[in-house]
Design a protein around this motif. Structure first.
Motif, PDB file in Angstrom:
ATOM      1  N   GLY A   1       0.820  -1.217   0.000  1.00  0.00           N
ATOM      2  CA  GLY A   1       0.000   0.000   0.000  1.00  0.00           C
ATOM      3  C   GLY A   1       0.844   1.252   0.000  1.00  0.00           C
ATOM      4  O   GLY A   1       0.643   2.163   0.784  1.00  0.00           O
TER       5      GLY A   1
ATOM      6  N   LEU B   1       1.273   3.814  -1.979  1.00  0.00           N
ATOM      7  CA  LEU B   1       0.965   5.087  -2.638  1.00  0.00           C
ATOM      8  C   LEU B   1       0.782   6.248  -1.653  1.00  0.00           C
ATOM      9  O   LEU B   1       1.363   7.321  -1.840  1.00  0.00           O
ATOM     10  N   LEU B   2      -0.002   6.047  -0.587  1.00  0.00           N
ATOM     11  CA  LEU B   2      -0.196   7.170   0.339  1.00  0.00           C
ATOM     12  C   LEU B   2       1.101   7.555   1.056  1.00  0.00           C
ATOM     13  O   LEU B   2       1.422   8.744   1.157  1.00  0.00           O
TER      14      LEU B   2
ATOM     15  N   SER C   1      -6.122  13.270  -5.949  1.00  0.00           N
ATOM     16  CA  SER C   1      -7.193  14.270  -5.917  1.00  0.00           C
ATOM     17  C   SER C   1      -8.307  13.891  -4.941  1.00  0.00           C
ATOM     18  O   SER C   1      -9.140  14.715  -4.605  1.00  0.00           O
ATOM     19  N   PHE C   2      -8.321  12.652  -4.473  1.00  0.00           N
ATOM     20  CA  PHE C   2      -9.381  12.227  -3.536  1.00  0.00           C
ATOM     21  C   PHE C   2      -9.179  12.829  -2.148  1.00  0.00           C
ATOM     22  O   PHE C   2     -10.127  13.244  -1.498  1.00  0.00           O
ATOM     23  N   TYR C   3      -7.937  12.868  -1.718  1.00  0.00           N
ATOM     24  CA  TYR C   3      -7.652  13.251  -0.335  1.00  0.00           C
ATOM     25  C   TYR C   3      -7.442  14.755  -0.198  1.00  0.00           C
ATOM     26  O   TYR C   3      -6.703  15.352  -0.964  1.00  0.00           O
ATOM     27  N   HIS C   4      -8.091  15.327   0.827  1.00  0.00           N
ATOM     28  CA  HIS C   4      -8.017  16.781   1.017  1.00  0.00           C
ATOM     29  C   HIS C   4      -6.591  17.261   1.278  1.00  0.00           C
ATOM     30  O   HIS C   4      -6.248  18.398   0.964  1.00  0.00           O
ATOM     31  N   ASP C   5      -5.758  16.416   1.885  1.00  0.00           N
ATOM     32  CA  ASP C   5      -4.425  16.873   2.292  1.00  0.00           C
ATOM     33  C   ASP C   5      -3.494  17.205   1.133  1.00  0.00           C
ATOM     34  O   ASP C   5      -2.631  18.066   1.252  1.00  0.00           O
ATOM     35  N   PHE C   6      -3.639  16.462   0.047  1.00  0.00           N
ATOM     36  CA  PHE C   6      -2.628  16.583  -1.012  1.00  0.00           C
ATOM     37  C   PHE C   6      -2.909  17.786  -1.900  1.00  0.00           C
ATOM     38  O   PHE C   6      -4.040  18.045  -2.288  1.00  0.00           O
TER      39      PHE C   6
ATOM     40  N   GLY D   1      -6.120   9.869  -9.428  1.00  0.00           N
ATOM     41  CA  GLY D   1      -7.379   9.628  -8.715  1.00  0.00           C
ATOM     42  C   GLY D   1      -7.181   9.638  -7.213  1.00  0.00           C
ATOM     43  O   GLY D   1      -7.985  10.196  -6.468  1.00  0.00           O
ATOM     44  N   VAL D   2      -6.118   9.029  -6.757  1.00  0.00           N
ATOM     45  CA  VAL D   2      -5.837   8.997  -5.316  1.00  0.00           C
ATOM     46  C   VAL D   2      -5.406  10.383  -4.833  1.00  0.00           C
ATOM     47  O   VAL D   2      -5.890  10.892  -3.821  1.00  0.00           O
TER      48      VAL D   2
END
Lengths: 174, 527
Positions: free
Chosen positions: A35, A37-38, A75-80, A72-73
């Motif tokens: 996992g 990517l994050l 842009s999904f998360y507010h932090d990035f 996609g990942v």
């Protein structure tokens, strides 16, 4: 203050050699993690303050993902974020406990006195304001997070003082 | 002889100046040639008294608070190192009524020990459960948790023992224990206090869960909004490994358990267990349909025990003291204690661990002392942003899962947010829809689109446009969200909206006002 544009991978800004070297080093550190990517995105943003568009194809290749999946990942998360923030980060909590103690008035104050709106950066580039939904400081509301440190029982006067200090400080985020 | 002084390293305490207070104490002690040992503990959870300084004297620990840096010279002058009189002196912490009345099991060490010292942890009973668990049969551990009546403390209240048994009986090459530390509900901070004040108890609980179900890998999914907790937890993991609580030879046995921390990235939905699994796997935090349940097909498709921080941090107490002892606490089918969190417009906000069955009125007034503003408490939201707003007529309902649900509420993670009579409940209802629109993962239509339509409908009500028709439409929309959403995000967003509408209908009939200008466009961003 414009809302930030959607992340773009097609117009990847050609990073400087150092930027790309940093990105590649982070990718190399994390690529074997399950996992990954994050942790990779966090690692890049921790060092560069944002995720440059040029990182996306390199991450995609390292993790055997499509660029669309990485985007996609991202842009999904507010932090990035895909553009550099101001030198300092100010996050105002607008969750219920802080609303019960007047955070809406602080938001208005930041806008009227300091020209700061959510997702925007002050014109001198010193402070970026973001909303945040709970800092776990709900017994000492209202709360803000300044460069990663929680402050409680916030008032407009305290905000004025802290913003003054942030504007005077030439250091801060990468 | 050296004097020991405690100043909390809890982020809420730091947020009101604990670091400056600690520095002032160290500096003045050095200036005066005093041999002083400064320990940064967790918080006792009496936040209106932070920074809460304690000094170890011949009569035990003596508390002073709130101690700001500017108060420190006068404390030295008053002889606080020997427990001397001072206007900020509070006496022994355990004698403060707010703390004396509590039933602290999960929080028995928080605020007392050095959170990063294994020696301190073990001197206060830590580690015994893990040693016992290493000698026990997995099925017996599962049975012990089942008999304790422990239910998921994240909010869903699912019996932990049933979850463990399912994973224990599943056959797989690898199983996982995952800790959900994405404590995103407004009004909650108990997970954060454990992470910052007694991280080893969480680690010990996770290892015991692993031994019970046959898992050798664990993950803690920690929200990024808790950077200070991340630092402490990271250091705690290192110390736990060095002391044999983690790694390949647990406590010198041939058993193993490896634990990893993963940082969230600001998505509330990742507190939903299947969205969290997706996020751990490196994907968008999109909710998975159930079945399959995570206990059978969880992280990377393997059987996975998923619990909130509080559930796992309670496991060592149960193993140490026995399930019967734990089950003595509580009411009805809600056994044990819950660390309630008093927040928002409240005079004495903080952590109150009590057996289930305590009422809202006791918490709000006996502990909380009423509102911070001094005005009447008009509404209380219990259980986070998806919890109902309750009026004073419901304050005498006992807080246990079933009784509270029967009264139209949700205990959830035990967060209690008080509002005084200046609150506008129509705007709170609007915010509930707005929050859902911002945080929806987008997988199902009712949640993704219904929430934005909900903001618009409530805006029309606030603006006074066709109120009767729009309120009927709002109820209809809430019915769709409740019944057709994939997970609790969309399914429970109607709870705060409808409770506001049902208990405070007058707020939806106020003179027309402009809707909160442009807020939606400034904060709602598409994924």
């Amino acid at each position: 203050m414009e809302p930030r544009p959607p992340a773009s991978t097609s117009q990847a800004t050609p990073g400087t050699r150092e930027t790309l070297a940093t990105i590649d080093a982070v990718i190399e550190t994390h690529r074997s993690l399950p996992g990954a990517l994050l942790p990779m995105l966090h690692g890049i943003q921790d060092r560069l303050g944002h995720i440059p568009g040029g990182a996306v194809p390199r991450i995609a290749e390292a993790l055997n993902l499509s660029q669309a999946e990485v985007h996609g990942v991202l842009s999904f998360y507010h932090d990035f974020r895909n553009e550099p923030p101001g030198r300092h980060s100010l996050r105002l909590c607008r969750a219920e406990a802080c609303q019960a103690m007047g955070c809406d008035a602080l938001e208005t104050h930041l806008h009227q006195r300091h020209g700061l709106s959510f997702h925007g950066t002050s014109t001198d580039g010193s402070v970026t304001l973001e909303p945040v939904y709970c800092l776990g400081n709900c017994a000492l509301a209202p709360s803000v997070l300044i460069d990663g440190e929680v402050r409680g029982r916030v008032t407009a006067e305290k905000l004025d003082r802290w913003i003054g200090e942030l504007k005077a400080d030439r250091g801060g985020n990468p | 002889m050296s004097v020991t002084v405690y100043v909390p390293n809890d982020s809420a305490a730091i947020g009101v100046g604990a670091n400056a207070t600690a520095q002032a104490i160290s500096r003045i002690a050095a200036e005066r040639g005093i041999d002083l040992r400064l320990i940064r503990n967790g918080s006792r959870g009496l936040f209106w008294l932070e920074p809460f300084v304690e000094v170890v004297t011949d009569e035990g620990r003596i508390g002073y608070g709130p101690v700001e840096a500017q108060d420190v010279p006068s404390l030295f002058d008053a002889g606080f190192l020997k427990g001397g009189a001072h206007r900020l002196r509070l006496g022994p912490p355990e004698s403060i009524p707010y703390l004396a009345r509590q039933e602290r099991l999960t929080f028995s060490r928080v605020g007392i020990i050095d959170p990063l010292s294994i020696a301190d942890y073990e001197a206060h009973g830590g580690g015994r459960s893990l040693r016992a668990a290493l000698r026990a049969q997995p099925a017996d551990l599962v049975e012990e948790i089942t008999k304790s009546g422990l239910r998921g403390r994240g909010g869903a209240a699912f019996p932990a023992g049933i979850k463990w048994k399912t994973v224990l009986q599943a056959r797989a090459d690898q199983k996982f224990v995952v800790c959900n530390a994405d404590e995103g509900d407004s009004g909650t901070f108990s997970d954060r206090m454990i992470l910052e004040g007694d991280p080893f108890v969480l680690i010990e609980g996770m290892v015991i869960a692993g031994l019970a179900v046959g898992a050798t890998e664990g993950y803690i999914y920690l929200r990024s909004e808790y950077p200070h907790a991340l630092g402490i937890l990271t250091a705690a993991l290192r110390n736990a490994e060095a002391a044999g609580y983690l790694g390949t030879n647990l406590m010198g046995s041939d058993r193993r358990f490896h634990l990893h921390i993963r940082r969230g990235a600001g998505a509330y939905i990742c507190g939903e267990e299947t969205a969290m699994l997706e996020s751990l796997e490196g994907k968008r935090g999109m909710v998975r349909p159930k079945p399959p349940i995570p206990a059978l097909s969880g992280l990377w498709g393997r059987p996975t025990v998923i619990h909130n921080v509080m559930t796992l941090a309670t496991v060592p107490w149960i193993v140490d003291h026995g399930s019967a002892k734990y089950a003595e606490f509580g009411a009805g089918r809600s056994r044990g204690t819950l660390p309630f969190q008093l927040a928002g417009n409240i005079r004495r906000g903080g952590l109150v661990e009590m057996a289930f069955g305590v009422t809202l009125r006791e918490l709000l007034y006996d502990f909380g002392g009423g509102s911070a503003s001094g005005r009447p408490i008009r509404a209380v939201q219990v259980g986070g942003p998806l919890g109902a707003y309750l009026p004073e007529s419901r304050f005498d309902t006992p807080l246990d899962y079933e009784a509270f649900a029967a009264a139209g509420g949700m205990v959830g993670h035990g967060g209690i947010v008080a509002f005084d009579d200046t609150v506008d409940m129509a705007r709170m209802a609007r915010y509930a829809m707005e929050f859902c629109a911002i945080e929806s993962c987008g997988k199902c239509t009712p949640c993704r689109i219904g929430s934005t339509r909900g903001v618009e409908v409530i805006d029309r009500v606030i603006e006074g446009r066709q109120r009767t028709e729009n309120l009927a439409l709002l109820r209809d929309l809430c019915d769709t969200l409740s019944n057709a959403s994939l997970c609790a995000m969309g399914g429970l967003t109607p709870a705060p909206v409808l409770s506001a509408l049902n208990h405070f209908p007058e707020d939806f009939q106020r003179p027309p006002a402009p809707a909160p200008a442009g807020r939606a466009s400034r904060t709602i961003r598409r994924h």
